[in-house]
Design an enzyme around this catalytic site. Sequence first.
Site, PDB file in Angstrom:
ATOM      1  N   GLY A 302      44.019  30.628  37.246  1.00  0.00           N
ATOM      2  CA  GLY A 302      43.623  31.614  38.239  1.00  0.00           C
ATOM      3  C   GLY A 302      43.265  32.956  37.630  1.00  0.00           C
ATOM      4  N   SER A 303      43.576  34.036  38.345  1.00  0.00           N
ATOM      5  CA  SER A 303      43.071  35.370  37.999  1.00  0.00           C
ATOM      6  C   SER A 303      43.620  35.942  36.702  1.00  0.00           C
ATOM      7  CB  SER A 303      43.363  36.350  39.141  1.00  0.00           C
ATOM      8  OG  SER A 303      42.602  36.001  40.281  1.00  0.00           O
TER       9      SER A 303
END
Length: 569
Positions: A302-303
């Site tokens: 993810g981020s």
Amino acid sequence: MRGERRGGMPRHLPVAPPLGSGRFYFILIVFCVVACILIGRITLLQVIDRPFLQSQGDARTLRHEAIPAHRGMITDRNGEPLAISTPVVTLWANPQELPEDGIQRVMLAQALGMSPDDFEARVELYSSREFMYLRRQMTPQAAQRILDLRTPGVYPQREHKRYYPAGEVAAQILGVTNVDDRGQEGLELSYQPFLAGHPGQRRVIKDRRGRLVRELGVIREAQPGGDLVLSIDQRIQYMAYRELRAAVAEHEADGGVLVTMDARTGEVLAMANLPSYNPNNRAGLDPRGLRNQALVDVFEPGSVMKPLAMAAILESGIVDRDAVVNTSPGWMRLDQFTIRDFRDYGELTLAGILEHSSNVGMSRLTLQLSDTAMWEKYNQLGLGQSPGTGFPGESTGSLPAPVRWSRSERAALSYGYGLSVSAVQLASAYTALANGGMRLPPSLLRLSEPPQGLPAIEPAVANDLLNILETSVAAYTGGRRARVEGYRVGGKTGTVRKSGQGGYTTDAYRSVFAGIAPISDPRIVTVVMIDHPKAGEFYGGAVAAPVFSSVTGNALRLLDVPPDHEVDE
């Protein structure tokens, strides 16, 4: 008178009749033959057949016994024991020598903690053999109480049993040994030849009951195993496990992983996994607890990938450090997919894109890169490759080759979807940001000197991103709960939808945080992943960041890292 000598004695004495010559010589011959036979037999046994007879006698009394080699100890970097071998006694029996007396057999069964019926059934099962285990790996005191019964046919065997002082705290990284003291999991398995050493051998004489009569000498000395010194700091390991367990319980999560790595050497200072297990008592063991998730399991990050993707963007020269990107209206369509931000952030600087974790901003920048730029950067950071720790089953992760990537796939890579990493790989990649662009391969063993490092990011870009990471945990950001009192820290949150058979779920997440501390002079890199929190909160900044804060603050103090003089509150 005639015929008489003077004095009245007879002139001629009567002569005894001669012994029968046949009987005399027969007896003499018999004695001679018997003596020759005995002398010949003695000569045969003592001279001609002596080697054979000696070997037969030795086969019945002379034994070659193995001298077990003491298994090497595993310690943390400061010499604290993590795995040690303690002496134990295994009791065995020859079923054919066990007494027929029922009272003795009942007393033996009770001393062994068995019912008489179970004991008799076991003896019956092995009745045609000369060996059966009674109890394995008993304490010497407990075994002696049974031996004091002096039950015929019961014998001791000296062995060693592995003991793990840290228990469940470091179970997955250490692994376990089996009942024969051979490594089965973890580092116990990978370093089995080094830890086990080489057994010796001695020559002994035993009686027909297998009891030692005399030791004749050592044929080969046992060579003890080597001691393995890990990079783990037991103090940080205990604290990391405690904080991870508290977070998993608080958020009713399925599990979690935490890795703390030395930013200067790549040494792993802590590696905690949940669920776990107690290697000293494996009754009711949950098989999931055996897995060292930090090394063998992977997840979409993810981020937390955005700072690493930003490195590729800055190095490409398509924008400079002060560039502004328009992210309105907060979403964009690519290849029939919609990429969204939490809200419309409008125009954002590069630092603002990371602070607000803008998927739209990252996608618009990434689409300006060449088709292979993102893949090349991730490859330099060690993604999609073996970490090289030597741990059994360590995962390489997944980094798809840039063959016919669609625009949406290229964009997804920039915000951490479409690839998979292990927690250790992610921590190693972040060492490039903390170490002036040089990525350090992870090590589970204490190093005598820092490694050379692998160039992964341009030094100026790495320093810029390090400062941007500090603003990403400012008081007004979603990562603010990662802040540590007295120290400048930086990092990035991540909230990842879990994937299932039908695609990404809408109610199951992984909460992730990757950070560096202190920003002024990086010493440690920590990655936290909490799997499927179900108590309400699921964002990385709310679930994983507080774990980073607690572990990092305590670790810096344990490592005697001086606080920063000026820290923005």
